[in-house]
Design an enzyme around this catalytic site. Structure first.
Site, mmCIF file in Angstrom:
data_model
loop_
_atom_site.group_PDB
_atom_site.id
_atom_site.type_symbol
_atom_site.label_atom_id
_atom_site.label_comp_id
_atom_site.label_asym_id
_atom_site.label_seq_id
_atom_site.Cartn_x
_atom_site.Cartn_y
_atom_site.Cartn_z
ATOM 1 N N SER A 245 0.855 -1.180 0.000
ATOM 2 C CA SER A 245 0.000 0.000 0.000
ATOM 3 C C SER A 245 0.894 1.233 0.000
ATOM 4 C CB SER A 245 -0.880 0.011 1.248
ATOM 5 O OG SER A 245 -0.080 0.370 2.360
ATOM 6 N N LYS A 246 0.244 2.379 0.006
ATOM 7 C CA LYS A 246 0.994 3.640 -0.038
ATOM 8 C C LYS A 246 1.991 3.763 1.114
ATOM 9 C CE LYS A 246 -2.058 6.496 -2.757
ATOM 10 N NZ LYS A 246 -3.511 6.429 -2.569
ATOM 11 N N ARG A 247 1.677 3.068 2.216
ATOM 12 C CA ARG A 247 2.612 3.122 3.356
ATOM 13 C C ARG A 247 4.010 2.662 2.949
ATOM 14 N NH1 ARG A 247 1.795 -0.750 6.717
ATOM 15 N NH2 ARG A 247 0.180 -1.692 5.434
#
Ligand code: GLU
Length: 482
Positions: A245-247
């Site tokens: 994910s963007k994390r």
């Protein structure tokens, strides 16, 4: 395999991310390898979350990757009548029913069930509502949605091409919604009708959809139509083994494009996220991928996204690519950075090709040509701190470098050998190591602590620019510690 028809069906609720691109790639590789068709469909029935900008992003990213589609893009939003007509058919055949429960009522029942310690598997309050009562509620103007009327006494099973046999009892499958109260079809209804109408032979999609498949198979059955082959692709995880994910950093394909990654190594990298080739090597051109890819080679276990590996593929590709092939990319990168020098005239191309050859062994991506390689294309560049600290501290350098410049200026021929022997002779005459001068010259000529061979750099820059940079003394004053 004749008649292979696969599709990529992104929802334009965000940019095309790495996982979506991997799904698109596997479908495309399968279609191309089997002489089949690759169909692009935009699943945009979620009007609130979908946007035309995201459609553009997805199409742009697919084009950049070179994943050309044979049919489409089809928009689900243009097929609403078709979905409604199918929902009516299912209602008429008593394979679907109208549900008049409001969102609040449904939520309250879910909460009550949870409070009493059991999850509400299936909210089918309206399932057995007699038709006249349903009709009466509709005439009163009550809003309703359409739910699928599942059978409650059987099994739904399929042979996933990657995960093997998957079976569920039908009573465990809720009466899922087909049409929302605003009249919009749900994902399940849209996807099944589209896959049917578009004659999709193989549904190849992420494993996050595996739990949707039994519901969709029930719909195929209700519509009396054959079920396609399903192949679910393993999930892609970040280095910490949670879902990518963007994390974990950039996930949008276009952001990789904009950072200077190239489509061929990017596809090579994506292909290995879940697919293991039979061959020893991991490096494939896109044509080789088409020849080698099989669904059998796709593994069940989750894949891990490794940025370093992507960088490795990209730099390997740059290192091995002929300068001619990189030229248009580098030229547009230079133009974008305002570093393309028209005044070089007809020699610009040849000169740039030489510099590309010089730099390509050390770069990770196209943008490195204008960052690490900036000093080749303009006189306005900074000397990085590291280079300054490591190579420009020696107190004799402010005196020696202008003298070295004068020596180089006096050379009648300025080629590799001449430049090298002039520098080495000069070092010996002055009782210093050649390395001292070479390192200082590297910092002054390229602004970097690491750069291509210094004599190649000198020749590429030319005598005049080399002399000017080595004789200038602004770096002495600029050095805070010097
Ligand atoms: N639109 C779905 C998604 O973006 C894909 C549906 C499918 O492949 O069945 O996840």
């Amino acid at each position: 395999m004749p008649g292979v028809r696969v599709r990529f069906a992104p929802s334009p609720t965000g940019a095309l991310h790495v996982g979506g691109a991997r799904t698109a790639l596997f479908n495309w590789l399968f279609a191309r390898g089997q002489g089949g068709r690759f169909i692009l469909r935009i699943e945009d029935t979620d009007r609130q979350r979908s946007s035309p900008e995201m459609v553009d992003d997805i199409l742009g990213a697919l084009q950049w990757l070179g994943l050309d589609w044979d049919e489409g893009p089809f928009l689900q939003s243009e097929r609403l009548d078709r979905y409604r007509q199918a929902a009516d058919q299912l209602l008429n055949e008593n394979k679907a029913y109208r549900c008049f429960c409001s969102t609040a009522e449904l939520a309250a029942r879910r909460q009550a069930a949870a409070a009493s310690g059991k999850a509400l598997k299936c909210d089918d309050t309206c399932r057995e509502l007699p038709p006249d009562q349903a009709g009466e509620r509709r005439t009163r103007g009550l809003s309703s949605m359409v739910r699928f009327k599942g059978t409650r006494d059987g099994e739904v099973a399929f042979e996933d091409r990657i995960f093997g046999r998957i079976a569920h009892r039908t009573e465990q499958i809720e009466d899922f919604v087909l049409v929302r109260s605003d009249g919009m079809p749900t994902y399940h209804l849209g996807v099944v009708l589209d896959d049917l109408d578009m004659n999709i032979s193989h549904v190849v999609r992420g494993a996050d959809h595996i739990s949707n498949t039994p519901k969709q198979i029930l719909l195929y059955r209700a519509l009396d139509r054959p079920v396609p082959v399903f192949a679910h692709l393993p999930l892609i995880l970040g280095p910490d083994r949670t879902r990518l994910s963007k994390r974990h950093g950039a996930t949008a394909v276009t952001s990789y494009r904009d950072q200077g990654y190239l489509p061929a190594p990017f596809c090579n990298f994506l292909a290995l996220l879940g697919w293991s080739p039979k061959s020893e090597t991991e490096c494939f051109s896109t044509d080789e991928l088409v020849r080698q890819f099989t669904l059998e080679g796709v593994q069940k276990s989750n894949a891990v996204f490794n940025q370093e590996k992507l960088d490795w593929f990209n730099s390997r590709y740059l290192r091995n690519a002929p300068a001619e092939r990189l030229y248009p990319l580098i030229r547009s990168e230079l133009e974008g950075e305002g570093l393309w020098k028209e005044q070089l005239g007809s020699s610009a191309r040849d000169w740039t090709l030489k510099v590309i050859d010089l730099l390509k062994k050390r770069v990770r991506m196209v943008s490195d040509f204008t960052t690490q390689g900036r000093a080749f294309f303009t006189d306005e560049f900074e000397i990085e701190d590291k280079a300054r600290r490591k190579f420009l501290k020696n107190a004799t350098l402010p005196l020696l470098m202008p003298k070295l410049a004068a020596r180089l200026e006096s050379l009648p021929v300025f080629e590799l050998e001449e430049a090298e022997s002039a520098l080495r002779t000069f070092a010996a005459e002055n009782g210093v190591k050649a390395a001292l001068l070479i390192n200082a010259a590297r910092a002054l000529l390229t602004g970097r602590a690491v750069a291509p061979g210094i004599f190649e750099v000198m020749v590429a820059l030319g005598q005049e620019r080399t002399v000017a940079r080595l004789s200038g003394t602004s770096w002495v004053k600029n050095d805070p510690e010097g």
